[in-house]
Design a protein around this motif. Structure first.
Motif, PDB file in Angstrom:
ATOM      1  N   TYR A 187       0.824  -1.198   0.000  1.00 60.06           N
ATOM      2  CA  TYR A 187       0.000   0.000   0.000  1.00 60.06           C
ATOM      3  C   TYR A 187       0.865   1.257   0.000  1.00 60.06           C
ATOM      4  CZ  TYR A 187      -4.386  -2.458   0.849  1.00 60.06           C
ATOM      5  OH  TYR A 187      -5.497  -3.243   0.718  1.00 60.06           O
ATOM      6  N   THR A 188       0.379   2.269  -0.706  1.00 64.08           N
ATOM      7  CA  THR A 188       1.006   3.591  -0.667  1.00 64.08           C
ATOM      8  C   THR A 188      -0.050   4.612  -0.281  1.00 64.08           C
ATOM      9  OG1 THR A 188       0.584   3.978  -3.030  1.00 64.08           O
ATOM     10  CG2 THR A 188       2.705   3.000  -2.426  1.00 64.08           C
ATOM     11  N   TYR A 189       0.359   5.610   0.509  1.00 63.22           N
ATOM     12  CA  TYR A 189      -0.534   6.674   0.962  1.00 63.22           C
ATOM     13  C   TYR A 189       0.133   8.008   0.633  1.00 63.22           C
ATOM     14  CZ  TYR A 189      -1.341   2.579   3.923  1.00 63.22           C
ATOM     15  OH  TYR A 189      -1.514   1.295   4.387  1.00 63.22           O
ATOM     16  N   GLU A 190      -0.564   8.834  -0.130  1.00 64.12           N
ATOM     17  CA  GLU A 190      -0.003  10.116  -0.567  1.00 64.12           C
ATOM     18  C   GLU A 190      -0.976  11.246  -0.262  1.00 64.12           C
ATOM     19  OE1 GLU A 190       2.920  10.725  -1.888  1.00 64.12           O
ATOM     20  OE2 GLU A 190       3.655   8.686  -2.337  1.00 64.12           O
ATOM     21  N   ILE A 191      -0.460  12.345   0.280  1.00 61.97           N
ATOM     22  CA  ILE A 191      -1.238  13.569   0.413  1.00 61.97           C
ATOM     23  C   ILE A 191      -1.014  14.354  -0.876  1.00 61.97           C
ATOM     24  CG2 ILE A 191      -1.506  15.717   1.703  1.00 61.97           C
ATOM     25  CD1 ILE A 191      -0.604  14.056   4.188  1.00 61.97           C
ATOM     26  N   THR A 192      -2.092  14.648  -1.587  1.00 62.33           N
ATOM     27  CA  THR A 192      -1.933  14.997  -2.997  1.00 62.33           C
ATOM     28  C   THR A 192      -1.755  16.481  -3.291  1.00 62.33           C
ATOM     29  OG1 THR A 192      -4.339  15.069  -3.261  1.00 62.33           O
ATOM     30  CG2 THR A 192      -3.232  12.982  -3.757  1.00 62.33           C
ATOM     31  N   ARG A 193      -1.929  17.371  -2.294  1.00 62.47           N
ATOM     32  CA  ARG A 193      -1.706  18.787  -2.604  1.00 62.47           C
ATOM     33  C   ARG A 193      -1.463  19.566  -1.324  1.00 62.47           C
ATOM     34  NH1 ARG A 193      -7.990  19.875  -3.798  1.00 62.47           N
ATOM     35  NH2 ARG A 193      -8.524  20.922  -1.870  1.00 62.47           N
ATOM     36  N   ASP A 194      -0.835  20.701  -1.464  1.00 62.83           N
ATOM     37  CA  ASP A 194      -0.633  21.599  -0.328  1.00 62.83           C
ATOM     38  C   ASP A 194      -1.906  22.391  -0.070  1.00 62.83           C
ATOM     39  OD1 ASP A 194       2.109  21.093   0.340  1.00 62.83           O
ATOM     40  OD2 ASP A 194       2.632  22.051  -1.568  1.00 62.83           O
ATOM     41  N   ASP A 199      -7.895  26.546   3.833  1.00 66.07           N
ATOM     42  CA  ASP A 199      -8.349  25.186   3.527  1.00 66.07           C
ATOM     43  C   ASP A 199      -7.625  24.208   4.435  1.00 66.07           C
ATOM     44  OD1 ASP A 199      -9.162  22.814   2.523  1.00 66.07           O
ATOM     45  OD2 ASP A 199      -8.791  23.279   0.430  1.00 66.07           O
ATOM     46  N   LYS A 200      -8.346  23.729   5.425  1.00 62.95           N
ATOM     47  CA  LYS A 200      -7.719  22.884   6.443  1.00 62.95           C
ATOM     48  C   LYS A 200      -7.923  21.396   6.195  1.00 62.95           C
ATOM     49  CE  LYS A 200      -6.276  26.295   9.045  1.00 62.95           C
ATOM     50  NZ  LYS A 200      -4.831  26.556   9.240  1.00 62.95           N
ATOM     51  N   ASN A 201      -8.552  21.056   5.106  1.00 64.51           N
ATOM     52  CA  ASN A 201      -8.826  19.645   4.853  1.00 64.51           C
ATOM     53  C   ASN A 201      -7.690  18.982   4.084  1.00 64.51           C
ATOM     54  OD1 ASN A 201     -11.227  20.125   6.089  1.00 64.51           O
ATOM     55  ND2 ASN A 201     -12.476  20.006   4.243  1.00 64.51           N
ATOM     56  N   ILE A 202      -7.400  17.758   4.466  1.00 68.65           N
ATOM     57  CA  ILE A 202      -6.369  16.958   3.813  1.00 68.65           C
ATOM     58  C   ILE A 202      -7.024  16.056   2.770  1.00 68.65           C
ATOM     59  CG2 ILE A 202      -4.806  14.996   4.178  1.00 68.65           C
ATOM     60  CD1 ILE A 202      -4.056  16.226   6.847  1.00 68.65           C
ATOM     61  N   ILE A 203      -6.423  15.985   1.597  1.00 68.78           N
ATOM     62  CA  ILE A 203      -6.840  15.022   0.584  1.00 68.78           C
ATOM     63  C   ILE A 203      -5.785  13.928   0.548  1.00 68.78           C
ATOM     64  CG2 ILE A 203      -7.435  14.627  -1.822  1.00 68.78           C
ATOM     65  CD1 ILE A 203      -9.332  16.524  -0.426  1.00 68.78           C
ATOM     66  N   ILE A 247     -10.257  14.679   4.736  1.00 65.36           N
ATOM     67  CA  ILE A 247     -10.286  14.630   6.200  1.00 65.36           C
ATOM     68  C   ILE A 247      -9.970  16.012   6.758  1.00 65.36           C
ATOM     69  CG2 ILE A 247      -9.167  13.636   8.254  1.00 65.36           C
ATOM     70  CD1 ILE A 247      -8.597  11.155   6.456  1.00 65.36           C
ATOM     71  N   GLU A 248     -10.736  16.428   7.730  1.00 65.98           N
ATOM     72  CA  GLU A 248     -10.487  17.701   8.406  1.00 65.98           C
ATOM     73  C   GLU A 248      -9.286  17.545   9.330  1.00 65.98           C
ATOM     74  OE1 GLU A 248     -13.625  20.790  10.141  1.00 65.98           O
ATOM     75  OE2 GLU A 248     -13.300  19.103  11.521  1.00 65.98           O
ATOM     76  N   GLU A 249      -8.209  18.223   8.993  1.00 66.38           N
ATOM     77  CA  GLU A 249      -6.951  18.031   9.731  1.00 66.38           C
ATOM     78  C   GLU A 249      -7.070  18.454  11.189  1.00 66.38           C
ATOM     79  OE1 GLU A 249      -2.185  19.003   9.208  1.00 66.38           O
ATOM     80  OE2 GLU A 249      -3.654  20.080   7.999  1.00 66.38           O
ATOM     81  N   GLU A 250      -7.829  19.512  11.457  1.00 67.47           N
ATOM     82  CA  GLU A 250      -7.925  20.067  12.803  1.00 67.47           C
ATOM     83  C   GLU A 250      -8.518  19.082  13.803  1.00 67.47           C
ATOM     84  OE1 GLU A 250      -8.528  24.659  13.456  1.00 67.47           O
ATOM     85  OE2 GLU A 250     -10.460  23.628  13.457  1.00 67.47           O
ATOM     86  N   THR A 251      -9.451  18.249  13.345  1.00 70.74           N
ATOM     87  CA  THR A 251     -10.149  17.331  14.254  1.00 70.74           C
ATOM     88  C   THR A 251      -9.878  15.854  13.952  1.00 70.74           C
ATOM     89  OG1 THR A 251     -12.093  17.293  12.833  1.00 70.74           O
ATOM     90  CG2 THR A 251     -12.048  18.965  14.571  1.00 70.74           C
ATOM     91  N   GLY A 252      -9.542  15.529  12.696  1.00 71.22           N
ATOM     92  CA  GLY A 252      -9.470  14.133  12.266  1.00 71.22           C
ATOM     93  C   GLY A 252     -10.810  13.625  11.778  1.00 71.22           C
ATOM     94  N   ARG A 253     -11.773  14.523  11.636  1.00 72.90           N
ATOM     95  CA  ARG A 253     -13.128  14.160  11.177  1.00 72.90           C
ATOM     96  C   ARG A 253     -13.117  13.877   9.678  1.00 72.90           C
ATOM     97  NH1 ARG A 253     -17.740  17.329   9.290  1.00 72.90           N
ATOM     98  NH2 ARG A 253     -16.321  19.116   9.285  1.00 72.90           N
TER      99      ARG A 253
END
Length: 303
Positions: A187-194, A199-203, A247-253
């Motif tokens: 498995y590979t996991y990548e965060i795809t953009r800054d 914008d606090k959400n992680i893709i 995913i909302e980075e601030e909460t993990g939601r």
């Protein structure tokens, strides 16, 4: 991009809707179905080692199937899912369940369902087998925890990457999607953009493939049940998983996610699964857009 560790950071409460689309071809059996599940998920408290959560199952509905056997199975599944519709749990940051805090409630629900099932079990041997299986599970807390862990919510929400330093690649042991043979996955996991400050959400994007060549032993174990109808020695299976999470980075939601799981051995032997998980606001936005589109199409038709 700096590395990130996704964690549940703050308490929150959210409602989620999941759609599961299944497209299955088992040589002499073809089946498509769509299932809808809804949950209320609350993170009550967080410590360094533990997270206290409550998970309520609100709906479990078979929306569509073209196979009558699936309808019968779905009815049984909905009955047995009542035991899991109210869970008070301790989990860790990876989403692994450590303890069932309302174990007595879950077991009491099983007693009630068991009475109902015993009343009709004499006419249906399959129900007898299901009762025996669930008896063994509910008398063993570790097996009960495992059953909840492998359920749709935890399997999809905490899909391997929580509490890990990302981006990351790793090798994990699992199974094929027919659940008939062990597979070593990469498995590979990548965060795809800054992200900007607004914008606090992680893709996050996840991809999984077998870590090596699938050998003769895999094909024998995976498709033995079809060996009387097909030459399984000639199969070349495409096996993969891909997913995209917001995913909302601030909460993990979790905001929304879509997961694709494909196992394609032949044109008449495959399993294709699509999971779509959305928080309440995303679902509302989606339904609003669909209503607006329907209204626009109706106007065009009238004109």
């Amino acid at each position: 991009m700096k590395s990130k560790v996704l964690k549940i950071c703050r308490p929150f409460s959210e409602q989620y809707t999941m759609y599961i689309d299944t497209d299955l071809y088992g040589v002499n059996v073809k089946m498509e179905s769509k299932t809808k599940l809804r949950w209320d998920f609350t993170v009550i408290s967080i410590s360094e080692e533990e997270i206290e959560v409550r998970l309520l199952l609100l709906d479990h509905i078979l929306l569509y199937t073209d196979n009558p056997i699936v309808k019968e199975t779905a009815t049984m599944t909905q009955v047995f899912s009542r035991m899991y519709n109210e869970l008070h749990l301790i989990i860790d940051q990876s989403g692994t369940i450590r303890k069932i805090l309302n174990l007595h409630v879950v077991r009491d629900k099983w007693k009630d369902v068991k009475k109902e099932m015993l009343a009709i079990a004499e006419r249906t041997p399959d129900i007898k087998n299901a009762i025996q299986l669930h008896d063994s599970i509910f008398n063993d807390e570790s097996r009960l925890i495992q059953g909840i862990q492998y359920g749709e919510f935890f399997m999809i929400y905490f899909n391997k990457f929580f509490n890990k330093n990302l981006p990351k690649a790793e090798v994990l042991t699992g199974t094929n999607w027919f659940n008939t043979a062990n597979v070593t996955w990469r498995y590979t996991y990548e965060i795809t953009r800054d992200y900007s400050n607004s914008d606090k959400n992680i893709i996050l994007e996840m991809k999984g493939f077998p870590s090596g060549v699938l050998g003769a032993g895999f094909y024998q174990r995976a498709y033995f049940q079809f060996s009387q109808m097909k030459d399984i020695g000639k199969l070349t299976t495409e096996l993969n998983e891909s997913a995209k999470y917001e995913i909302e980075e601030e909460t993990g939601r979790l905001i929304q996610a879509r997961i694709y799981r494909n196992e394609i051995a032949d044109s008449d032997l495959y399993m294709k699964l699509t999971y779509t998980l959305m928080c309440e606001q995303i679902l509302k936005d989606k339904l609003q857009k669909e209503q607006e589109l329907d209204a626009h199409q109706t106007e065009l038709t009238i004109e």
